[in-house]
Design a protein around this motif. Structure first.
Motif: not given
Length: 81
Positions: A1-4, A38-40
Motif C-alpha cells: 500500500m505504501a509503495v502505491t 497503481v490500479a493494476l
C-alpha cells in the motif's frame, strides 16, 4: 500500500512540475501510466474486467502521450524558447 501511495505522490509531483513548464504531453505521459500501474497493482477490486481494461488503457494512453511528447520535441519549429 505504501509503495502505491508513494508512486502516485511522486508521479503527481513530477506531472505538476512538467505542467508548470508547459510540457503538457510529458505531464500526461508521467501521470497516466503511473495511475494505471497503481490500479493494476491492487488498487482495484477485480470483480469487473472493465476496471482491468480501463487501467490498461491508462497505461497505453500514457505511453502514447510519451511518444507524442517525444515527437513534438523532435519536430522542427515546435520548440519554444
Amino acid at each position: 500500500m505504501a509503495v502505491t501511495v508513494l508512486l502516485v505522490v511522486l508521479a503527481s509531483a513530477s506531472a505538476i512540475a512538467q505542467a508548470r513548464k508547459g510540457r503538457w504531453w510529458t505531464a500526461v505521459a508521467v501521470f497516466l501510466p503511473s495511475l494505471g500501474v497503481v490500479a493494476l497493482l491492487g488498487g482495484l477490486e477485480w470483480e469487473s474486467t472493465a476496471l482491468f481494461w480501463l487501467a490498461a488503457l491508462f497505461v497505453v494512453a500514457g505511453f502514447g502521450a510519451e511518444g507524442m511528447a517525444h515527437w513534438r520535441s523532435r519536430t522542427p519549429g515546435e520548440q519554444v524558447g
